[in-house]
Design a protein around this motif. Structure first.
Motif, short mmCIF file in Angstrom:
data_model
loop_
_atom_site.label_atom_id
_atom_site.label_comp_id
_atom_site.label_asym_id
_atom_site.label_seq_id
_atom_site.Cartn_x
_atom_site.Cartn_y
_atom_site.Cartn_z
N HIS A 142 0.89 -1.40 0.47
CA HIS A 142 0.07 0.01 -0.21
C HIS A 142 1.14 1.58 0.04
O HIS A 142 0.80 2.42 -0.81
N THR A 143 2.38 1.11 0.90
CA THR A 143 2.73 2.48 1.12
C THR A 143 2.95 2.55 -0.70
O THR A 143 3.56 3.86 -1.19
N LEU A 144 4.09 1.49 -1.15
CA LEU A 144 4.75 1.81 -2.67
C LEU A 144 3.32 2.34 -3.28
O LEU A 144 3.61 3.45 -4.36
N GLU A 145 2.24 1.39 -3.32
CA GLU A 145 0.93 2.20 -4.35
C GLU A 145 0.70 3.77 -4.31
O GLU A 145 0.60 4.02 -5.13
N GLN A 146 0.76 3.93 -3.39
CA GLN A 146 0.41 6.14 -2.79
C GLN A 146 1.78 6.18 -3.20
O GLN A 146 1.37 7.34 -3.22
N ASN A 147 2.79 5.89 -2.64
CA ASN A 147 4.11 7.21 -3.60
C ASN A 147 3.53 7.38 -4.85
O ASN A 147 3.91 8.30 -5.15
N GLU A 148 4.30 5.93 -5.73
CA GLU A 148 4.12 5.65 -6.71
C GLU A 148 2.80 6.55 -7.73
O GLU A 148 2.94 7.25 -8.29
N ALA A 149 1.55 6.87 -6.90
CA ALA A 149 0.80 7.79 -7.04
C ALA A 149 0.52 9.41 -7.40
O ALA A 149 0.79 10.35 -8.07
N HIS A 150 1.92 9.40 -6.77
CA HIS A 150 2.97 10.74 -6.52
C HIS A 150 3.73 11.20 -7.56
O HIS A 150 4.59 12.55 -8.25
N THR A 193 18.37 24.76 4.08
CA THR A 193 17.49 24.17 5.11
C THR A 193 16.54 25.35 6.27
O THR A 193 17.36 26.45 6.07
N GLY A 194 14.94 24.54 6.10
CA GLY A 194 14.36 25.34 6.09
C GLY A 194 13.61 26.42 5.06
O GLY A 194 12.21 26.85 5.40
N ASP A 195 14.21 25.68 3.87
CA ASP A 195 13.97 26.74 3.00
C ASP A 195 12.38 26.14 2.32
O ASP A 195 12.42 24.37 2.98
N ILE A 196 10.90 26.66 1.99
CA ILE A 196 10.29 25.28 1.49
C ILE A 196 9.98 25.25 -0.62
O ILE A 196 10.31 26.63 -1.26
N ILE A 197 10.63 24.63 -1.32
CA ILE A 197 11.15 24.76 -2.42
C ILE A 197 9.92 23.59 -3.07
O ILE A 197 9.01 23.06 -2.74
N ASN A 198 9.94 24.17 -4.42
CA ASN A 198 9.19 23.16 -5.38
C ASN A 198 9.65 21.83 -5.99
O ASN A 198 11.29 22.06 -6.70
N VAL A 199 9.35 20.76 -5.32
CA VAL A 199 10.14 19.22 -5.76
C VAL A 199 9.16 18.68 -7.10
O VAL A 199 8.32 17.77 -6.68
N ARG A 200 10.13 17.89 -8.05
CA ARG A 200 8.50 17.39 -9.14
C ARG A 200 9.35 15.90 -8.70
O ARG A 200 10.48 15.51 -8.74
N ILE A 201 7.92 14.70 -8.41
CA ILE A 201 8.46 13.55 -7.99
C ILE A 201 9.08 12.61 -9.13
O ILE A 201 8.24 12.86 -10.15
N THR A 202 10.11 11.75 -9.31
CA THR A 202 10.49 11.68 -10.32
C THR A 202 10.34 10.10 -10.08
O THR A 202 10.42 8.53 -11.00
N GLY A 203 10.01 9.38 -8.66
CA GLY A 203 10.24 8.21 -8.06
C GLY A 203 9.68 7.67 -6.53
O GLY A 203 9.68 8.77 -6.03
N ALA A 204 9.78 6.02 -5.97
CA ALA A 204 9.28 6.14 -5.15
C ALA A 204 9.74 5.11 -4.61
O ALA A 204 10.11 4.42 -5.63
N GLY A 205 10.32 4.97 -3.80
CA GLY A 205 10.95 3.10 -3.34
C GLY A 205 10.36 3.45 -1.68
O GLY A 205 11.15 4.06 -0.88
N GLY A 206 9.65 2.34 -1.31
CA GLY A 206 9.56 1.90 0.41
C GLY A 206 9.06 3.53 0.70
O GLY A 206 8.36 3.59 0.09
N ILE A 207 9.52 3.92 1.72
CA ILE A 207 9.14 4.81 2.75
C ILE A 207 9.56 6.40 2.26
O ILE A 207 8.96 7.16 1.83
N THR A 208 10.41 6.11 1.10
CA THR A 208 11.03 7.58 0.65
C THR A 208 10.63 7.75 -1.31
O THR A 208 10.91 7.28 -1.98
#
Ligand code: SF4
Length: 436
Positions: A368-376, A415-430
């Motif tokens: 489920h974790t992988l499925e939810q993460n891959e959706a991003h 550290t502490g900045d909020i920036i935009n990141v495009r998600i390119t992959g999912a593995g485990g909880i990361t």
């Protein structure tokens, strides 16, 4: 007189203990005690302890053995046991560990300076484990050190009395802090440069102070200028309502993540646990949240092998997991805690059955974790940069609003900045990403 004594605090257990250790550090530093960089350098060593699981207590017992040897080398060292074990195992500690000087329960920290002054003159053990119906440490602020997020306790204690849990006995009855003192603390946190806070309580959504309930408190806190993100943990499903879901849906500063502790899926086991909700109520709430709050992640806690849990009961836990598809889960084998009601239940589940159920549950959650993460993958997320990634100093790790960890190659952000990141992959909880 200038204080030359140093202190060191080691923290075990939950985030409430992390907060309490910061609170104790604040109390010590107000009295001009100096923070030591390590246990070895400290004159006063506090272990802030946890009684929720046997394993946590075992770790503290082992640690106390090491500290005993240190005290023999450096007589005069003061060893203090704070927190839930102090509350729960006070007599045992005093008998079995005579070298422990100070034993203080979670409602006694305000007295630390006085108690230490007594102890610094040679005396008997200092013990205070009285639980209070009032103490919320109003007016005392924690000494926070690192990170981009800060914890803020809003309610202490618990009135729910789940049959497996020792917390109501070690931390006492529910007491909420005033809105005013919470707002003052959050303003101070923002002035110190923190962008994110997590409101904290054993039962955060039982909050009630002068007519203000938890959803209204969240709304008040989001008004604080300079604060970017608000999280909270842990809510109890029984106290989760439409108003709280509406706050999530309408306030962008309130992060789209809910830690929603299931514990078990079958109504029979939920009743024996005294969880006060049913499977259908839990699932309906989770589905309502998911449809009201875009991109919401839901995480949970699950116990397997509670006394009396049959294979059919366990299957119902899996049914709930399949219905909700949690983003991640803390999973535990049940182990009895002396002093709780469940410890008296006779129909315990054999260890090998517990282990088998735990493994099956972990495997389903992994999928489920992988499925939810891959959706991003392909989405762009606002990420609060926390620190270097564990694997490479060329990469940063940060967190999305819905509490996913993202690792990405560094750019000019810090550290502490909020920036935009495009998600390119999912593995485990990361999740993995690239600057967008
Ligand atoms: S709600 Fe239940 S599990 Fe949570 S702290 Fe209270 S008694 Fe323990």
């Amino acid at each position: 007189m200038k204080q030359t004594k140093t202190y060191y605090i080691e923290t075990y257990g939950c985030q409430m203990n992390v907060y309490d250790s910061e609170l104790v550090a604040g109390i010590m530093e107000r009295e001009s005690y100096l923070r030591a960089e390590s246990v070895e350098q400290a004159d006063i060593i506090f272990l802030n302890t946890c009684s929720v699981r046997e394993h946590a207590e075992d770790k503290v017992h082992a640690r106390l053995g090491v500290l005993k040897a240190q005290k023999e080398k450096k007589p005069g060292t003061i060893i203090g046991v704070l927190g839930c074990m102090a509350q729960n195992l006070r007599d045992d500690l005093l008998i079995r560990r005579p070298y422990v000087d100070v034993v203080l329960g979670p409602d006694s920290y305000r007295r630390i300076p006085d108690l230490l002054n007594e102890r610094l003159a040679p005396q008997e053990h200092i013990v205070d484990t009285k639980l209070s119906r009032m103490e919320v440490y109003e007016g005392l602020f924690p000494a926070r050190r690192e990170g981009v997020g800060a914890w803020v306790s809003i309610i202490r204690g618990c009135d729910k009395f789940c049959t497996f849990c020792i917390v109501p006995f070690t931390r006492g009855r529910e007491r909420s802090r005033t809105v005013e003192s919470i707002v003052t603390e959050v303003q101070q946190i923002v002035a110190e440069g923190f962008k994110e806070i997590t409101l904290l309580g054993q039962n955060v959504n039982s909050y009630l102070s002068e007519g203000v309930r938890f959803p209204e408190l969240l709304e008040i806190v989001t008004e604080i200028e300079g604060l970017e993100r608000v999280r909270y943990t842990s809510p109890h499903p029984q106290d989760f309502n439409d108003k709280l879901i509406a706050v999530h849906a309408t306030h962008p500063k309130v992060c789209n993540h809910v830690h929603f502790p299931l514990q078990a899926g079958s109504d029979q086991i939920l009743e024996r646990m005294n969880r006060t909700y049913t499977q259908s109520h839990f699932v309906a709430l989770a589905q309502k949240m998911r449809s009201a709050v875009p991109g919401l992640s839901i995480t949970t806690d699950i116990i397997v092998g509670f006394p009396g849990e049959t294979e059919a009961d366990f299957q119902e836990t899996l049914d709930v997991m399949n219905a909700v598809k949690f983003d991640s889960a803390f999973t535990f084998k049940y182990s009895p805690r002396a002093g709780t009601k469940a410890a008296e239940f006779k129909d315990s589940v054999p260890e090998d059955v517990k282990q088998d159920r735990l493994e099956r549950l972990i495997e389903i959650q992994r999928q489920h974790t992988l499925e939810q993460n891959e959706a991003h993958i392909g989405e762009v997320h606002a990420v609060l940069v926390e620190k270097d990634s564990k694997k490479s100093s060329d990469q940063h790790m940060g967190r999305t609003r819905n509490n996913k960890i993202v690792v990405f190659d560094k750019g000019s952000e810090t550290t502490g900045d909020i920036i935009n990141v495009r998600i390119t992959g999912a593995g485990g909880i990361t999740l993995f990403g690239e600057l967008a």
